[in-house]
Design a protein around this motif. Structure first.
Motif, PDB file in Angstrom:
ATOM      1  N   ASP A   1      -9.608  -0.772  -3.329  1.00 15.26           N
ATOM      2  CA  ASP A   1     -10.831   0.030  -3.528  1.00 15.26           C
ATOM      3  C   ASP A   1     -12.040  -0.699  -2.948  1.00 15.26           C
ATOM      4  OD1 ASP A   1      -9.979   2.352  -4.682  1.00 15.26           O
ATOM      5  OD2 ASP A   1     -10.041   1.568  -6.732  1.00 15.26           O
ATOM      6  N   ALA A   2     -12.093  -2.001  -3.205  1.00 11.43           N
ATOM      7  CA  ALA A   2     -13.223  -2.783  -2.700  1.00 11.43           C
ATOM      8  C   ALA A   2     -13.188  -2.817  -1.174  1.00 11.43           C
ATOM      9  CB  ALA A   2     -13.183  -4.200  -3.270  1.00 11.43           C
ATOM     10  N   ALA A   3     -12.008  -3.014  -0.618  1.00 12.76           N
ATOM     11  CA  ALA A   3     -11.889  -3.044   0.844  1.00 12.76           C
ATOM     12  C   ALA A   3     -12.317  -1.701   1.425  1.00 12.76           C
ATOM     13  CB  ALA A   3     -10.453  -3.368   1.248  1.00 12.76           C
ATOM     14  N   ARG A   4     -11.972  -0.626   0.724  1.00  9.90           N
ATOM     15  CA  ARG A   4     -12.332   0.710   1.205  1.00  9.90           C
ATOM     16  C   ARG A   4     -13.848   0.876   1.227  1.00  9.90           C
ATOM     17  NH1 ARG A   4     -13.337   5.569  -1.458  1.00  9.90           N
ATOM     18  NH2 ARG A   4     -13.052   7.361  -0.067  1.00  9.90           N
ATOM     19  N   LEU A   5     -14.486   0.420   0.147  1.00 11.48           N
ATOM     20  CA  LEU A   5     -15.942   0.537   0.102  1.00 11.48           C
ATOM     21  C   LEU A   5     -16.591  -0.324   1.181  1.00 11.48           C
ATOM     22  CD1 LEU A   5     -16.567   0.585  -3.751  1.00 11.48           C
ATOM     23  CD2 LEU A   5     -16.680   2.487  -2.111  1.00 11.48           C
ATOM     24  N   GLY A   6     -15.883  -1.378   1.602  1.00  7.67           N
ATOM     25  CA  GLY A   6     -16.425  -2.275   2.623  1.00  7.67           C
ATOM     26  C   GLY A   6     -16.289  -1.751   4.045  1.00  7.67           C
ATOM     27  N   VAL A   7     -15.576  -0.647   4.219  1.00  7.25           N
ATOM     28  CA  VAL A   7     -15.379  -0.123   5.579  1.00  7.25           C
ATOM     29  C   VAL A   7     -16.664   0.538   6.070  1.00  7.25           C
ATOM     30  CG1 VAL A   7     -14.179   1.635   6.953  1.00  7.25           C
ATOM     31  CG2 VAL A   7     -12.894   0.254   5.295  1.00  7.25           C
ATOM     32  N   THR A   8     -17.120   0.132   7.246  1.00  6.24           N
ATOM     33  CA  THR A   8     -18.266   0.807   7.864  1.00  6.24           C
ATOM     34  C   THR A   8     -17.721   1.733   8.937  1.00  6.24           C
ATOM     35  OG1 THR A   8     -19.456  -1.243   7.540  1.00  6.24           O
ATOM     36  CG2 THR A   8     -20.538   0.437   8.887  1.00  6.24           C
TER      37      THR A   8
ATOM     38  N   GLN B   1      -1.018   1.063  -1.689  1.00  7.79           N
ATOM     39  CA  GLN B   1      -2.297   0.362  -1.545  1.00  7.79           C
ATOM     40  C   GLN B   1      -2.223  -0.511  -0.311  1.00  7.79           C
ATOM     41  OE1 GLN B   1      -3.551  -1.451  -5.288  1.00  7.79           O
ATOM     42  NE2 GLN B   1      -2.073  -0.086  -6.262  1.00  7.79           N
ATOM     43  N   VAL B   2      -2.914  -0.069   0.709  1.00  8.43           N
ATOM     44  CA  VAL B   2      -2.843  -0.767   1.985  1.00  8.43           C
ATOM     45  C   VAL B   2      -4.206  -1.384   2.263  1.00  8.43           C
ATOM     46  CG1 VAL B   2      -2.294  -0.546   4.426  1.00  8.43           C
ATOM     47  CG2 VAL B   2      -1.190   0.971   2.758  1.00  8.43           C
TER      48      VAL B   2
ATOM     49  N   PHE C   1      -5.454   6.285   2.971  1.00  6.29           N
ATOM     50  CA  PHE C   1      -6.210   5.106   3.396  1.00  6.29           C
ATOM     51  C   PHE C   1      -5.276   3.975   3.811  1.00  6.29           C
ATOM     52  CE2 PHE C   1      -8.356   1.070   2.464  1.00  6.29           C
ATOM     53  CZ  PHE C   1      -9.484   1.214   3.233  1.00  6.29           C
ATOM     54  N   PRO C   2      -5.536   3.269   4.916  1.00  6.35           N
ATOM     55  CA  PRO C   2      -6.717   3.383   5.773  1.00  6.35           C
ATOM     56  C   PRO C   2      -6.574   4.399   6.915  1.00  6.35           C
ATOM     57  CG  PRO C   2      -5.499   1.401   6.354  1.00  6.35           C
ATOM     58  CD  PRO C   2      -4.755   2.037   5.210  1.00  6.35           C
ATOM     59  N   VAL C   3      -5.354   4.763   7.291  1.00  5.62           N
ATOM     60  CA  VAL C   3      -5.206   5.636   8.461  1.00  5.62           C
ATOM     61  C   VAL C   3      -4.098   6.664   8.225  1.00  5.62           C
ATOM     62  CG1 VAL C   3      -4.737   5.736  10.949  1.00  5.62           C
ATOM     63  CG2 VAL C   3      -5.890   3.732  10.001  1.00  5.62           C
ATOM     64  N   ARG C   4      -4.375   7.909   8.579  1.00  6.17           N
ATOM     65  CA  ARG C   4      -3.375   8.967   8.498  1.00  6.17           C
ATOM     66  C   ARG C   4      -3.442   9.823   9.754  1.00  6.17           C
ATOM     67  NH1 ARG C   4      -4.497  13.597   4.402  1.00  6.17           N
ATOM     68  NH2 ARG C   4      -2.466  14.183   5.218  1.00  6.17           N
ATOM     69  N   GLN C   5      -2.419  10.592   9.966  1.00  7.29           N
ATOM     70  CA  GLN C   5      -2.431  11.541  11.081  1.00  7.29           C
ATOM     71  C   GLN C   5      -2.961  12.891  10.604  1.00  7.29           C
ATOM     72  OE1 GLN C   5       1.532   9.778  13.357  1.00  7.29           O
ATOM     73  NE2 GLN C   5       1.491  11.920  12.727  1.00  7.29           N
ATOM     74  N   VAL C   6      -3.611  13.590  11.514  1.00  5.13           N
ATOM     75  CA  VAL C   6      -4.035  14.973  11.294  1.00  5.13           C
ATOM     76  C   VAL C   6      -3.779  15.701  12.610  1.00  5.13           C
ATOM     77  CG1 VAL C   6      -6.030  16.489  10.942  1.00  5.13           C
ATOM     78  CG2 VAL C   6      -5.817  14.396   9.595  1.00  5.13           C
ATOM     79  N   VAL C   7      -2.964  16.735  12.584  1.00  7.58           N
ATOM     80  CA  VAL C   7      -2.653  17.482  13.809  1.00  7.58           C
ATOM     81  C   VAL C   7      -2.871  18.964  13.532  1.00  7.58           C
ATOM     82  CG1 VAL C   7      -0.920  17.997  15.568  1.00  7.58           C
ATOM     83  CG2 VAL C   7      -0.889  15.763  14.415  1.00  7.58           C
ATOM     84  N   PRO C   8      -3.900  19.570  14.142  1.00 12.82           N
ATOM     85  CA  PRO C   8      -4.163  20.990  13.879  1.00 12.82           C
ATOM     86  C   PRO C   8      -2.970  21.847  14.303  1.00 12.82           C
ATOM     87  CG  PRO C   8      -5.909  19.994  15.245  1.00 12.82           C
ATOM     88  CD  PRO C   8      -4.839  18.986  15.113  1.00 12.82           C
ATOM     89  N   GLY C   9      -2.573  22.757  13.427  1.00 16.37           N
ATOM     90  CA  GLY C   9      -1.541  23.715  13.812  1.00 16.37           C
ATOM     91  C   GLY C   9      -0.144  23.406  13.313  1.00 16.37           C
ATOM     92  N   LEU C  10       0.064  22.203  12.756  1.00 17.13           N
ATOM     93  CA  LEU C  10       1.400  21.863  12.261  1.00 17.13           C
ATOM     94  C   LEU C  10       1.336  21.617  10.754  1.00 17.13           C
ATOM     95  CD1 LEU C  10       2.635  19.316  14.974  1.00 17.13           C
ATOM     96  CD2 LEU C  10       3.024  21.791  14.874  1.00 17.13           C
TER      97      LEU C  10
END
Ligand SMILES: Nc1nc2c(c(=O)[nH]1)N[C@H]1C(S)=C(S)[C@@H](COP(=O)(O)O)O[C@H]1N2
Ligand SMILES: [Mo]
Length: 536
Positions: A216-223, A266-267, A381-390
């Protein structure tokens, strides 16, 4: 020792086992808690029809029901082992060991637990075994005159009231050495109290240790960097602002969640890397900082789950920020004969995305932000895929860490052997949000409104009819592009009686939704959403 005492000792020993396991899992990682590992393994092994039934019956509570079920079974078995331990302690200990073996096997089959992952199970079982033998020993004491007592107060003659009256002396039994022993209720109960304290304290401490604070702290630290390709502002007319109608942008806290993870992975972004390999000319491994240094694209995209029933709520719209998957794949030199991108999440979920869809210029992203903030933990978090249409199960890998360029005829993703289609283009759908099913309305002018989606094609028309009458065109809200859902509304002069309202959408290629009802499996539900209301 009476049966209830054995059961109580067993339950408390089981509690100590789980508490100590929780404590160890707090250090090693929450996914190694044996109940979670067994639950996760169960999710993966459950036949598709059972899983569909669970999702249908329990909806988003399916995970809680599974964990609850495992705990209830464990409690029952622990009590039984306690009862058996009265005859012979070895029975109880052997039973605990058997559970340890199941736990260790479950942990070892998990992709996100190393060898250290067995520690919580092993220390838990060891602690539970100690607690059980301690409680069983403690509950009995050498009984001078016990033989005599047994003659006078055998259980058959002891009334219920007397049993509760302090340290009742039960028929003497021979302990190892052959000396007679008696049951000591007070010593058992004080031991039980001690066990409960240990189990509770270990559980609480373990939960705190394993909590989300660090990530959670690392997430808040992301700019978040500014997008190189910002999205157009959302048109003012995208949201009709009708009460009860889904807002155009789904707030993160209301966004549906679907995944196979019993505990949210938790990554830490500082440890995260994305490896791209397989049918590529230059395998690459990116860190989170590498990714954030690439040009970022912003896009409004509506996600949909293939499990969404007609009229269901497993659909949501957000503004995503991320790196175009195509940029990363071109950098790695994706080969032309690779037709599938097999992505893997940190918890071992896999997803097979058609490569041509990702490379065709649409906003297929490695997303790092959702609606202006770093991805919530639940949403990858921190990274996921998003693909419109699938549909999500073939495109939207959360906590993604690995992409293998491969072929559909060589590899299979998680849901394919479980009965879901290999490829999952989203089917055009429309939903009535207001009025709600079963609503009582007053006769007169009312508004019927909802959303419709045909991602990456776009919605061109929505029609509504009442009681099988004439289809009428609904008003369409504005949209920023073809990748989001589209709000619609229509006025209706409601007359007294029971009425059924139906909706259907037509996409920008001119195809109208089929009225043929089909269930979600294997490739997405079809049919028209209908709502029946009472007008008074
Ligand atoms: N790691 C992981 N990613 C996953 C899944 C999963 O089980 N594990 N489920 C997919 C499915 S089926 C859907 S519909 C979407 C849902 O994304 P959301 O939970 O952010 O709405 O995530 C996809 N990504
Ligand atoms: Mo899904």
């Amino acid at each position: 020792m009476p049966a209830w005492a054995g059961a109580l000792a067993g339950l408390v020993a089981g509690g100590v086992a789980l508490g100590v396991a929780q404590l160890a899992a707090g250090v090693v990682g929450p996914q190694t808690f044996p109940v979670v590992a067994v639950g996760d393994a169960t999710v993966d092994l459950t036949p598709a029809p059972v899983k569909d039934f669970a999702i249908r019956t329990f909806g988003e509570h399916d995970k809680a029901v599974l964990v609850g079920g495992v705990l209830v079974v464990l409690a029952g078995v622990a009590a039984l082992l306690g009862v058996l331990s009265r005859r012979r302690l070895a029975y109880g200990l052997a039973g605990m060991a058997a559970f340890g073996v199941v736990g260790v096997l479950a942990v070892l089959t998990r992709p996100d637990t190393g060898l250290a992952g067995v520690l919580p199970t092993v220390t838990g079982v060891a602690a539970g075994a100690c607690a059980l033998s301690w409680l069983v020993r403690r509950a009995t004491r050498p009984g001078e005159g016990a033989v005599e007592a047994s003659v006078v107060r055998s259980p058959a003659r002891v009334s219920g009231g007397e049993r509760d009256a302090g340290a009742v002396e039960w028929p003497a039994v021979m302990r190892g050495g052959g000396e007679p022993v008696v049951f000591d209720r007070r010593r058992l109960l004080t031991g039980v109290a001690g066990g409960v304290v240990v189990a509770g304290a270990a559980t609480v401490l373990g939960r705190q240790l394993g909590g989300r604070q660090a990530v959670d702290a690392a997430r808040l630290g992301v700019t978040l960097p500014k997008p190189a390709a910002p999205a157009m502002p959302i048109p003012a007319g995208a949201d009709l602002r009708i009460g009860g109608l889904s807002p155009f942008i789904t707030p993160n806290r209301d966004f549906y969640r679907v995944d196979t993870a019993l505990v949210v992975p938790q990554v830490d972004p500082r440890d995260w890397t994305l490896r791209i390999h397989g049918m590529v000319d230059r395998p690459v491994e990116l860190t989170f900082d590498d990714l954030l240094r690439m040009p970022l694209t912003e896009a409004d995209v509506t996600l949909t789950c293939v499990s969404n029933e007609v009229g269901g709520n497993l659909v949501g719209n957000a503004r995503w920020l991320g790196v175009r998957m195509a940029d990363v794949l071109r950098q790695a030199g994706l080969r032309a004969d690779a037709d599938m991108l097999l992505s893997t999440s940190t918890d071992g979920f896999t997803c097979g995305t058609p490569a041509d869809v990702v490379m065709d210029g649409r906003d297929a992203l490695f997303a790092v932000a959702m609606n202006g903030e770093p991805l919530p933990l639940d949403h990858g978090f921190p990274v996921r895929q998003v693909v419109p249409g699938l549909y999500g199960y073939v495109s939207a890998t959360k906590w993604v860490v690995d992409i293998k360029a491969t072929r559909f005829d060589q590899d299979q993703a998680y849901w394919t052997p479980r009965g879901w289609a290999e490829r999952g283009p989203i089917k055009t759908q429309s939903r009535i949000d207001v009025p709600k099913p079963g609503a009582s309305l007053r006769a007169g002018d009312t508004t019927v409104a909802g959303v419709a989606w045909a991602q990456h094609t776009g919605v061109d028309a929505v029609e509504v009819r009442v009681d099988g009458g004439q289809w009428r065109q609904a008003r369409l809200a504005e949209v920023p592009g073809p990748d989001t859902w589209r709000q619609w509304s229509i006025d209706w002069a409601a007359t007294p009686g029971s009425h059924t309202i139906e909706v259907r959408a037509t996409d920008a290629s001119g195809r109208t939704q089929t009225d043929q009802a089909a269930p979600p499996a294997p490739d997405g539900a079809t049919g028209w959403h209908s709502v029946t209301v009472e007008v008074g």
